[in-house]
Design a protein around this motif. Structure first.
Motif, PDB file in Angstrom:
ATOM      1  N   SER A  30       0.786  -1.232   0.000  1.00 16.70           N
ATOM      2  CA  SER A  30       0.000   0.000   0.000  1.00 16.70           C
ATOM      3  C   SER A  30       0.822   1.288   0.000  1.00 16.70           C
ATOM      4  O   SER A  30       0.366   2.295  -0.515  1.00 16.70           O
ATOM      5  CB  SER A  30      -0.939   0.010   1.203  1.00 16.70           C
ATOM      6  OG  SER A  30      -0.200  -0.083   2.395  1.00 16.70           O
ATOM      7  N   HIS A  31       2.011   1.300   0.556  1.00 16.36           N
ATOM      8  CA  HIS A  31       2.801   2.539   0.560  1.00 16.36           C
ATOM      9  C   HIS A  31       4.295   2.206   0.529  1.00 16.36           C
ATOM     10  O   HIS A  31       4.688   1.051   0.610  1.00 16.36           O
ATOM     11  CB  HIS A  31       2.450   3.433   1.750  1.00 16.36           C
ATOM     12  CG  HIS A  31       2.888   2.896   3.079  1.00 16.36           C
ATOM     13  ND1 HIS A  31       2.816   1.584   3.429  1.00 16.36           N
ATOM     14  CD2 HIS A  31       3.423   3.529   4.143  1.00 16.36           C
ATOM     15  CE1 HIS A  31       3.286   1.421   4.656  1.00 16.36           C
ATOM     16  NE2 HIS A  31       3.663   2.578   5.111  1.00 16.36           N
ATOM     17  N   ILE A  32       5.113   3.259   0.338  1.00 10.88           N
ATOM     18  CA  ILE A  32       6.564   3.146   0.111  1.00 10.88           C
ATOM     19  C   ILE A  32       6.816   2.193  -1.065  1.00 10.88           C
ATOM     20  O   ILE A  32       7.565   1.212  -0.972  1.00 10.88           O
ATOM     21  CB  ILE A  32       7.334   2.698   1.371  1.00 10.88           C
ATOM     22  CG1 ILE A  32       6.877   3.472   2.591  1.00 10.88           C
ATOM     23  CG2 ILE A  32       8.837   2.923   1.190  1.00 10.88           C
ATOM     24  CD1 ILE A  32       7.545   3.035   3.889  1.00 10.88           C
ATOM     25  N   LEU A  33       6.168   2.499  -2.198  1.00  9.52           N
ATOM     26  CA  LEU A  33       6.262   1.619  -3.359  1.00  9.52           C
ATOM     27  C   LEU A  33       7.432   1.977  -4.281  1.00  9.52           C
ATOM     28  O   LEU A  33       7.747   1.201  -5.178  1.00  9.52           O
ATOM     29  CB  LEU A  33       4.947   1.678  -4.153  1.00  9.52           C
ATOM     30  CG  LEU A  33       3.719   1.190  -3.385  1.00  9.52           C
ATOM     31  CD1 LEU A  33       2.461   1.491  -4.160  1.00  9.52           C
ATOM     32  CD2 LEU A  33       3.812  -0.282  -3.072  1.00  9.52           C
ATOM     33  N   THR A  34       8.073   3.117  -4.037  1.00 10.32           N
ATOM     34  CA  THR A  34       9.140   3.547  -4.946  1.00 10.32           C
ATOM     35  C   THR A  34      10.361   2.638  -4.880  1.00 10.32           C
ATOM     36  O   THR A  34      11.029   2.422  -5.890  1.00 10.32           O
ATOM     37  CB  THR A  34       9.577   4.992  -4.626  1.00 10.32           C
ATOM     38  OG1 THR A  34       9.832   5.102  -3.233  1.00 10.32           O
ATOM     39  CG2 THR A  34       8.510   5.975  -5.017  1.00 10.32           C
ATOM     40  N   LYS A  39       8.327  -6.120 -10.396  1.00 12.85           N
ATOM     41  CA  LYS A  39       7.898  -7.517 -10.232  1.00 12.85           C
ATOM     42  C   LYS A  39       7.304  -7.758  -8.851  1.00 12.85           C
ATOM     43  O   LYS A  39       6.283  -8.432  -8.708  1.00 12.85           O
ATOM     44  CB  LYS A  39       9.104  -8.433 -10.447  1.00 12.85           C
ATOM     45  CG  LYS A  39       8.814  -9.906 -10.316  1.00 12.85           C
ATOM     46  CD  LYS A  39      10.084 -10.713 -10.513  1.00 12.85           C
ATOM     47  CE  LYS A  39       9.828 -12.177 -10.298  1.00 12.85           C
ATOM     48  NZ  LYS A  39      11.071 -12.953 -10.446  1.00 12.85           N
ATOM     49  N   ARG A  40       7.935  -7.200  -7.839  1.00  7.78           N
ATOM     50  CA  ARG A  40       7.449  -7.386  -6.462  1.00  7.78           C
ATOM     51  C   ARG A  40       6.083  -6.736  -6.273  1.00  7.78           C
ATOM     52  O   ARG A  40       5.177  -7.323  -5.674  1.00  7.78           O
ATOM     53  CB  ARG A  40       8.468  -6.786  -5.495  1.00  7.78           C
ATOM     54  CG  ARG A  40       8.156  -7.010  -4.042  1.00  7.78           C
ATOM     55  CD  ARG A  40       9.306  -6.515  -3.198  1.00  7.78           C
ATOM     56  NE  ARG A  40       8.921  -6.388  -1.814  1.00  7.78           N
ATOM     57  CZ  ARG A  40       9.592  -5.704  -0.905  1.00  7.78           C
ATOM     58  NH1 ARG A  40      10.707  -5.092  -1.238  1.00  7.78           N
ATOM     59  NH2 ARG A  40       9.182  -5.641   0.327  1.00  7.78           N
ATOM     60  N   LYS A  41       5.894  -5.529  -6.810  1.00  6.12           N
ATOM     61  CA  LYS A  41       4.606  -4.840  -6.693  1.00  6.12           C
ATOM     62  C   LYS A  41       3.510  -5.588  -7.442  1.00  6.12           C
ATOM     63  O   LYS A  41       2.377  -5.664  -6.990  1.00  6.12           O
ATOM     64  CB  LYS A  41       4.720  -3.409  -7.228  1.00  6.12           C
ATOM     65  CG  LYS A  41       5.506  -2.494  -6.313  1.00  6.12           C
ATOM     66  CD  LYS A  41       5.470  -1.076  -6.767  1.00  6.12           C
ATOM     67  CE  LYS A  41       6.444  -0.821  -7.895  1.00  6.12           C
ATOM     68  NZ  LYS A  41       6.624   0.616  -8.170  1.00  6.12           N
ATOM     69  N   ARG A  42       3.848  -6.144  -8.589  1.00  3.30           N
ATOM     70  CA  ARG A  42       2.889  -6.918  -9.386  1.00  3.30           C
ATOM     71  C   ARG A  42       2.453  -8.171  -8.628  1.00  3.30           C
ATOM     72  O   ARG A  42       1.278  -8.527  -8.607  1.00  3.30           O
ATOM     73  CB  ARG A  42       3.527  -7.279 -10.722  1.00  3.30           C
ATOM     74  CG  ARG A  42       2.586  -7.847 -11.743  1.00  3.30           C
ATOM     75  CD  ARG A  42       3.219  -7.887 -13.132  1.00  3.30           C
ATOM     76  NE  ARG A  42       4.464  -8.630 -13.168  1.00  3.30           N
ATOM     77  CZ  ARG A  42       5.658  -8.112 -13.491  1.00  3.30           C
ATOM     78  NH1 ARG A  42       5.772  -6.818 -13.789  1.00  3.30           N
ATOM     79  NH2 ARG A  42       6.737  -8.855 -13.520  1.00  3.30           N
TER      80      ARG A  42
END
Length: 62
Positions: A30-34, A39-42
């Protein structure tokens, strides 16, 4: 014995599959996605199943 009340927080977080397993949403998406890779976010978007160890507790809550 009275019936056990549904834990409303758990009812919103867990869903049953057609075969009776319990789905959950992955954490850390949900946050600190930068700093997380694409691949990890997907992979965090996909739901996963709870472990069999936790099944009894989750069913009791919902």
């Amino acid at each position: 014995m009275p019936k056990i009340k549904t834990n409303r927080g758990a009812a919103k977080r867990f869903k049953f599959t057609a075969s009776g397993k319990i789905k959950r949403r992955k954490s850390y998406g949900s946050h600190i996605l930068t700093k997380k890779t694409r691949k990890r976010k997907r992979n965090l978007r996909k739901p996963s199943l709870i472990s069999p160890v936790d099944r009894k507790r989750v069913i009791q809550m919902i």
